[in-house]
Design a protein around this motif. Structure first.
Motif, short mmCIF file in Angstrom:
data_model
loop_
_atom_site.label_atom_id
_atom_site.label_comp_id
_atom_site.label_asym_id
_atom_site.label_seq_id
_atom_site.Cartn_x
_atom_site.Cartn_y
_atom_site.Cartn_z
N GLY A 1 35.52 39.28 45.79
CA GLY A 1 34.26 39.55 46.47
C GLY A 1 33.47 40.64 45.76
N MET A 2 32.18 40.44 45.63
CA MET A 2 31.35 41.38 44.87
C MET A 2 31.16 42.71 45.59
SD MET A 2 28.57 38.91 42.96
CE MET A 2 28.10 37.95 44.40
N SER A 3 31.56 42.78 46.84
CA SER A 3 31.47 44.04 47.58
C SER A 3 32.79 44.81 47.58
CB SER A 3 31.05 43.78 49.03
OG SER A 3 29.76 43.20 49.09
N MET B 1 32.31 48.52 52.96
CA MET B 1 32.85 48.12 51.65
C MET B 1 34.39 48.13 51.72
SD MET B 1 32.26 49.86 47.91
CE MET B 1 30.53 49.37 47.89
N THR B 2 35.02 47.07 51.22
CA THR B 2 36.47 46.96 51.21
C THR B 2 37.05 47.67 49.99
OG1 THR B 2 36.42 44.84 52.34
CG2 THR B 2 38.43 45.36 51.12
N GLN C 1 35.68 47.22 46.27
CA GLN C 1 35.85 48.39 45.40
C GLN C 1 37.33 48.58 45.14
OE1 GLN C 1 33.70 51.97 46.48
NE2 GLN C 1 35.26 53.28 45.55
N ASN D 1 33.66 40.52 50.70
CA ASN D 1 34.36 41.79 50.59
C ASN D 1 35.88 41.62 50.67
OD1 ASN D 1 34.55 41.09 53.26
ND2 ASN D 1 33.76 43.03 54.07
N PRO E 1 30.42 36.08 46.50
CA PRO E 1 29.93 36.94 47.59
C PRO E 1 31.08 37.29 48.54
CG PRO E 1 28.49 35.04 47.27
CD PRO E 1 29.72 34.79 46.46
#
Length: 507
Positions: free
Chosen positions: A79-81, A1-2, A83, A140, A138
């Motif tokens: 991106g949905m990944s 996760m980024t 944080q 990160n 989609p």
């Protein structure tokens, strides 16, 4: 996760806004140079030369390309990944970045954003808030497209809901001449087709932020409907003969960029937004490794050119000038102004006219003076004034008759065309209207030797200044007989180019 840290996000956007304030994209420099080499109209060629000289000066001096340093537009694909390591909202972080960029002590940028737009119109002081758009995708990383959009070009934004069978080409060719020269051509036309009204406008704005590649498209040919439409519009809009700064010539647009989206069967939404000669945008990706790094163009990317009109230009002493002296000035003639002139924009004009209508004395004497429509950038270092290019003269047209009648004003300096009502007043009072080149603000500021605020200091950049100038380059736009170069020259060049049928032109 980024993990995207608050500092990295804010610093990246702040750095990008500083970067685009003084660096043109390389593709824009190349396209403008190509237009310069091809141009056959001396007035338009000189205008392009000034824009290119200004561009290089700004790159060297790290000062704004245009005094209007724009309203910030940010498009984020998140991106949905991803944080976030922050307690702030995304919009709050963007606005903090804008605040830092526009108040940077080494390169102060003009604060142009006003709160309470329908009421007091109070300057926010740091150009916040920005206009922020976000989409979740989609991945990160975060993709950032950022632009500082000038008010002169934004003012020419157009939208129409065409019938499904209506021609987009016909609408564009009818609409572009109505936009005048206030958007500082040559530039880019961004067009959005389809979706809904707001979707079309967003697509047009995003299209403005793409790289110029029309010559590559010409070389390889179109592979779909949109590419064919781009080529047709590029050729036909340039055939209108509007030219640089509306002075007539071969290049009105450097590229036409189009985005499209499916739409309702009953509709054909079309939006068009021009990007001016101060084209400012940057694109970068954040992947959690730190702030983005933008690579500046090499100075070798700028052509070595000189300003053409200066040797043959008429030299004018503003301090001894009388109304009689301007009577033989001709539309299209180049002048070099030296002496003192006064400045005023929209807000100052409103106050001045209100005072005149109430019979109150004005705080400054305009008798036998020129007024320059400008809101300069604050100076830094040893500058007497920051970049100080012209704003659109047309916005002051409703004030022009009373200013000429009541103040003893000889003439005005701005950019773009004047309305028929303003031209009639200019003719009636044997005054003149001049233009400085939009998109050459830093170059113009080099001619300003002294500057001081003489009235309405509370208006900030819209305060009335007194400038002492030396060899400030301008062009006669409307002579004392009411003859306008913006009315004449595009028609002459459209006829010379000879590609627009008369039947289509009259629609």
């Amino acid at each position: 996760m980024t993990i995207i840290r608050e500092h990295d996000f804010i610093q990246s956007i702040a750095d990008a806004l500083q970067f685009i304030s003084y660096y043109h994209p390389k593709d824009f420099i190349q396209a403008m140079h190509q237009a310069y080499l091809a141009e056959q109209n001396p007035a338009a060629k000189d205008a392009i030369a000034q824009i290119l000289i200004n561009s290089r000066l700004c790159a060297e001096g790290h000062r704004p390309i245009c005094q209007d340093t724009g309203i910030v537009n940010v498009f984020l694909s998140i991106g949905m990944s991803v944080q976030w390591d922050t307690q702030r909202s995304i919009e709050d972080m963007v606005n903090e970045a804008v605040h830092r960029a526009y108040t940077h002590p080494d390169n102060i940028l003009r604060a142009s954003v006003l709160a309470d737009p329908a009421g007091k119109r109070q300057n926010t002081g740091d150009n916040t808030p920005a206009i922020t758009h976000m989409t979740l995708v989609p991945g990160n990383t975060i993709s950032v497209n950022i632009a500082a959009k000038g008010g002169g070009s934004e003012a020419k934004s157009k939208f129409i809901m065409l019938n499904p069978s209506d021609s987009i080409v016909d609408w564009v060719l009818k609409t572009v001449p109505s936009m005048g020269a206030g958007w500082c051509p040559p530039g880019i036309l961004g067009i959005g087709i389809g979706g809904t009204a707001e979707k079309a406008m967003l697509m047009a704005k995003q299209a403005c932020m793409e790289n110029i590649d029309i010559q590559d498209l010409i070389a390889r040919g179109p592979s779909n409907t949109i590419e064919a439409l781009r080529l047709e519009l590029y050729e036909k809009v340039n055939a209108l003969g509007i030219g640089a700064q509306g002075l007539g010539g071969l290049t009105t647009v450097l590229d036409v960029k189009i985005h499209d989206y499916p739409c309702h069967a009953a509709n054909k939404p079309v939006a068009m937004i021009p990007n001016c000669a101060a084209t400012r945008h940057a694109h970068f990706t954040l992947d959690g490794s730190g702030p983005a790094e933008l690579s500046p163009p090499e100075l070798a990317d700028w052509p070595e050119i000189s300003q053409h009109g200066s040797n043959s230009a008429r030299r004018v002493n503003l301090d001894t000038l009388t109304k009689q002296d301007v009577q033989d000035w001709k539309p299209g003639e180049s002048l070099l102004l030296s002496g003192t002139l006064l400045t005023a924009r929209d807000a100052a004009h409103k106050r001045l006219v209100d005072m005149l209508e109430r019979g109150e004395p004005l705080p400054v004497d305009f008798n036998n003076k020129f007024i320059y429509y400008v809101g300069p950038v604050d100076p830094v270092g040893d500058e007497v004034v920051g970049p100080a290019g012209p704003t659109t003269a047309t916005r002051m047209d409703k004030f022009t008759p009373i200013m000429l009648e009541k103040t003893g004003l000889i003439g005005m300096i701005g950019k773009a065309e004047r309305s028929p009502e303003a031209i009639a007043a200019i003719k009636q009072h044997h005054a003149v209207s001049l233009i400085a080149i939009g998109g050459a603000a830093y170059l113009v500021s080099k001619a300003i030797r002294k500057a001081k605020i003489v009235a309405f200091a509370d208006l900030g950049m819209e305060a009335i200044h007194e400038f002492t100038v030396e060899n400030m380059p301008v062009t006669v736009a409307v002579d004392s007989h009411g003859v306008s170069i913006h009315a004449q020259a595009p028609k002459l060049w459209q006829a010379k180019i000879g590609k627009i049928p008369v039947t289509l032109e009259s629609r």
